[in-house]
Scaffold this motif. Structure first.
Motif, PDB file in Angstrom:
ATOM      1  N   ILE B   6       0.928  -1.051  -0.014  1.00  0.00           N
ATOM      2  CA  ILE B   6      -0.008  -0.094   0.175  1.00  0.00           C
ATOM      3  C   ILE B   6       0.836   1.137   0.077  1.00  0.00           C
ATOM      4  CG2 ILE B   6      -1.741   1.275   1.158  1.00  0.00           C
ATOM      5  CD1 ILE B   6      -2.761  -1.222   2.293  1.00  0.00           C
ATOM      6  N   LEU B   7       1.816   1.420   0.758  1.00  0.00           N
ATOM      7  CA  LEU B   7       2.795   2.468   0.993  1.00  0.00           C
ATOM      8  C   LEU B   7       3.505   2.679  -0.587  1.00  0.00           C
ATOM      9  CD1 LEU B   7       4.065   4.581   2.754  1.00  0.00           C
ATOM     10  CD2 LEU B   7       5.706   2.946   3.399  1.00  0.00           C
ATOM     11  N   GLN B   9       2.427   1.846  -3.393  1.00  0.00           N
ATOM     12  CA  GLN B   9       1.339   2.431  -4.347  1.00  0.00           C
ATOM     13  C   GLN B   9       0.865   3.959  -3.945  1.00  0.00           C
ATOM     14  OE1 GLN B   9      -2.020  -0.272  -5.054  1.00  0.00           O
ATOM     15  NE2 GLN B   9      -0.581  -1.984  -5.141  1.00  0.00           N
ATOM     16  N   ILE B  10       1.171   4.192  -2.639  1.00  0.00           N
ATOM     17  CA  ILE B  10       0.733   5.566  -2.173  1.00  0.00           C
ATOM     18  C   ILE B  10       2.014   6.150  -2.718  1.00  0.00           C
ATOM     19  CG2 ILE B  10       0.820   7.026  -0.372  1.00  0.00           C
ATOM     20  CD1 ILE B  10      -1.221   5.187   0.921  1.00  0.00           C
ATOM     21  N   ASN B  11       3.094   5.844  -2.654  1.00  0.00           N
ATOM     22  CA  ASN B  11       4.363   6.687  -3.060  1.00  0.00           C
ATOM     23  C   ASN B  11       4.101   7.049  -4.604  1.00  0.00           C
ATOM     24  OD1 ASN B  11       7.421   6.663  -1.786  1.00  0.00           O
ATOM     25  ND2 ASN B  11       7.187   7.406  -3.657  1.00  0.00           N
ATOM     26  N   ILE B  13       1.458   7.590  -6.175  1.00  0.00           N
ATOM     27  CA  ILE B  13       0.507   8.432  -6.286  1.00  0.00           C
ATOM     28  C   ILE B  13       0.994   9.840  -5.914  1.00  0.00           C
ATOM     29  CG2 ILE B  13      -1.643   9.311  -5.391  1.00  0.00           C
ATOM     30  CD1 ILE B  13      -2.488   6.342  -5.060  1.00  0.00           C
ATOM     31  N   LEU B  45      -4.353  14.902  -3.695  1.00  0.00           N
ATOM     32  CA  LEU B  45      -3.587  13.576  -3.251  1.00  0.00           C
ATOM     33  C   LEU B  45      -4.919  12.650  -2.521  1.00  0.00           C
ATOM     34  CD1 LEU B  45      -0.394  14.643  -1.460  1.00  0.00           C
ATOM     35  CD2 LEU B  45      -0.502  13.235  -3.178  1.00  0.00           C
ATOM     36  N   ILE B  49      -5.952   9.119  -4.131  1.00  0.00           N
ATOM     37  CA  ILE B  49      -5.823   7.943  -3.372  1.00  0.00           C
ATOM     38  C   ILE B  49      -7.438   7.186  -3.236  1.00  0.00           C
ATOM     39  CG2 ILE B  49      -5.700   6.896  -0.878  1.00  0.00           C
ATOM     40  CD1 ILE B  49      -3.140   9.056  -1.070  1.00  0.00           C
ATOM     41  N   HIS B  52      -7.845   5.534  -6.688  1.00  0.00           N
ATOM     42  CA  HIS B  52      -6.908   4.353  -6.925  1.00  0.00           C
ATOM     43  C   HIS B  52      -7.337   2.963  -6.198  1.00  0.00           C
ATOM     44  CE1 HIS B  52      -2.997   2.296  -7.732  1.00  0.00           C
ATOM     45  NE2 HIS B  52      -3.281   1.838  -6.436  1.00  0.00           N
ATOM     46  N   VAL B  68       1.769   9.886   7.306  1.00  0.00           N
ATOM     47  CA  VAL B  68       1.199   8.966   6.203  1.00  0.00           C
ATOM     48  C   VAL B  68       0.720   7.541   6.733  1.00  0.00           C
ATOM     49  CG1 VAL B  68       1.975   7.480   4.314  1.00  0.00           C
ATOM     50  CG2 VAL B  68       2.429  10.028   4.275  1.00  0.00           C
ATOM     51  N   LEU B  72      -2.627   5.296   6.101  1.00  0.00           N
ATOM     52  CA  LEU B  72      -2.282   3.931   5.761  1.00  0.00           C
ATOM     53  C   LEU B  72      -3.356   2.983   6.895  1.00  0.00           C
ATOM     54  CD1 LEU B  72       1.386   2.991   5.328  1.00  0.00           C
ATOM     55  CD2 LEU B  72      -0.419   2.722   3.710  1.00  0.00           C
ATOM     56  N   ILE B  75      -6.671   3.347   5.492  1.00  0.00           N
ATOM     57  CA  ILE B  75      -6.756   2.663   4.166  1.00  0.00           C
ATOM     58  C   ILE B  75      -7.167   1.068   4.413  1.00  0.00           C
ATOM     59  CG2 ILE B  75      -5.881   1.975   2.090  1.00  0.00           C
ATOM     60  CD1 ILE B  75      -4.428   4.501   1.916  1.00  0.00           C
TER      61      ILE B  75
END
Lengths: 132, 80
Positions: B6-7, B9-11, B13, B45, B49, B52, B68, B72, B75
């Protein structure tokens, strides 16, 4: 929330002499494609091509004046130009809400402009924010 | 999906929205740690997110995040 997913909007616009000349006067884009009939004909167009960004002005008008609230600000906008637009063309603008993000008070629209022949001349997306 | 994925994929984004290939987001990262992370970017953002991961946050959830890692947690609580 005054908006709902799938909500649709319609407007019609005409690219008048006033708009065309006003755009040139304001931004000074006199590229021959937009100002020289023969140049445009030589490139395969039916006449001088209107500046695509005139359509962005119509999008601005739609967001600023046609929605059920004035508490709006445009966050982002993207547009693709598909076919040429000519002076005095009448364009049908259709828009639909495709995303509502209540957590950040943002709304996403898709839109398109069609000419009188039903051809899509431009399409895109806009994201707006709603002031509280 | 595990937390590291997840981190990651967030990065991606963040890199896209901030238009900065060098951004590296960690669990402890806060908005003040990233120059481009202003209030308007924050909206972009969150929207990116939500799109996504096909989830929706509430404004209360967003206001509760301090970094962050807390985003997480939120999410993951939504079943991602």
């Amino acid at each position: 929330m005054i908006f709902e997913l799938g909500q649709k909007f319609e407007e019609s616009f005409i690219i008048s002499d006033e708009i065309y000349n006003g755009f040139i006067h304001t931004f000074n884009d006199k590229n021959p494609l937009h100002t020289n009939q023969q140049f445009a004909l030589d490139k395969g167009f039916k006449g001088v091509v209107m500046h695509g960004n005139i359509l962005n002005g119509f999008v601005s008008y739609f967001i600023g004046e046609c929605l059920p609230t004035k508490n709006v600000i445009i966050h982002s906008q993207e547009i693709q130009f598909k076919n040429a637009v000519y002076l005095n063309d009448e364009l049908q603008f259709k828009s639909e809400i495709i995303g509502i993000y209540e957590s950040v008070n943002a709304i996403e629209f898709k839109f398109d402009f069609k000419n009188k022949e039903g051809k899509t001349v431009a399409k895109g997306k806009i994201q707006i924010g709603l002031f509280k | 999906m595990d937390r590291i994925e997840i981190l990651k994929q967030i990065n991606a984004i963040f890199i896209d929205v901030l238009d900065n290939e060098d951004v590296v987001i960690e669990e402890t990262t806060q908005a003040t740690d990233v120059d481009e992370w202003d209030s308007l970017t924050h909206i972009q953002l969150v929207v990116a997110i939500e799109k996504h991961f096909k989830i929706r946050f509430t404004s209360k959830e967003i206001q509760s995040w301090n970094n962050v890692g807390e985003m997480l947690n939120c999410i993951q609580e939504k079943g991602i």
